[in-house]
Design an enzyme around this catalytic site. Sequence first.
Site, short mmCIF file in Angstrom:
data_model
loop_
_atom_site.label_atom_id
_atom_site.label_comp_id
_atom_site.label_asym_id
_atom_site.label_seq_id
_atom_site.Cartn_x
_atom_site.Cartn_y
_atom_site.Cartn_z
N HIS A 97 -0.88 10.76 -1.98
CA HIS A 97 -2.16 10.29 -1.47
C HIS A 97 -3.09 11.43 -1.06
O HIS A 97 -4.20 11.54 -1.55
CB HIS A 97 -1.97 9.35 -0.28
CG HIS A 97 -3.27 8.92 0.33
ND1 HIS A 97 -3.86 9.59 1.38
CD2 HIS A 97 -4.11 7.91 0.01
CE1 HIS A 97 -5.01 9.01 1.69
NE2 HIS A 97 -5.18 7.98 0.87
N HIS A 156 0.83 -1.20 0.00
CA HIS A 156 0.00 0.00 0.00
C HIS A 156 0.87 1.26 0.00
O HIS A 156 1.61 1.52 0.95
CB HIS A 156 -0.89 -0.03 1.25
CG HIS A 156 -1.89 1.07 1.33
ND1 HIS A 156 -2.03 1.87 2.44
CD2 HIS A 156 -2.83 1.48 0.44
CE1 HIS A 156 -3.01 2.72 2.25
NE2 HIS A 156 -3.52 2.50 1.03
#
Length: 303
Positions: A91, A49
């Site tokens: 992100h 991730h």
Amino acid sequence: MTIRPLTVTAAGALLGTSALFLTAAPTATAADRADATAVREGSPVPVAHRGASGYAPENTLAAVDKAHSMGIDWVETDVQRTKDGELIVMHDTTLSRTTDVEQRFPDRSPWKVSDFTLKEIRGLDAGGWFDSRYKGEKVPTLDQFLDRVDHNRQRLLLELKSPELYPGIERQTLRELGSEGWLGRSHRSKLIVQSFNADAVKRVHHYRSEVKTGFLGTPKPEELNSYARFADQINPSYKDVSESYVKAVHAVRGPHHRPLEVFTWTVNDAATARKVTDAGVDGIISNKPDVVTGALRAAGTDD
């Protein structure tokens, strides 16, 4: 654990529910599921991730390399666009959490990605916040990230982050992927494009139907047929994963005539990894992918 090549394409978009539910996708047969044994048999695929973000600053080249050193084949990342129209890997929609932007530009709150040029962002430190050993690590451009993943012979789960903020980013991202060779036949099994924004997923499928796509969320079982018209993967939070839900997803074929698959996020402990594995997921997205592989290896030993 042996990690096999993945034949995944992801799921869904909500472009207006009335349009979505006009036509149902066909139910997957046993023969269809046998056609996807590369994923169905054995353990789920571990996915790093934002790179191995439990051990290196997220969405940096260092995090990609850390995942590679752990033997992790799949890397997840996020794409956004700068003020001057360049694609970067980040992100948050603001730069403050993972860079030193507040110190460098104290008068430009709230430090949105879209308010800064590529040159300004590339001048930031994207590693020191995580650990002093990574001080000086940079925010990668998308092409830099693609090059590193390709160099490592890894695979890419690419998220369009908040695409509603960046009109046209779907087509722009596909152009970048194409120019870097990621849309060719040799890379087609190495790429999945996903988003929480269902409209964006549908646009990706419309522009390049051969690209595998994923919807981040948990549609109701009765909605899955409609999602499957333009996607091959449903990717819920681990909190929403159950054996019955995964079976419902697997029972439906996506636009590439294979059963929908499930990649769940974000699993960082062994107990949860075993739980979602028992539920039948196809992939496990984790900040600590080595914890996931360790748990699955131990479970395999116990069987």
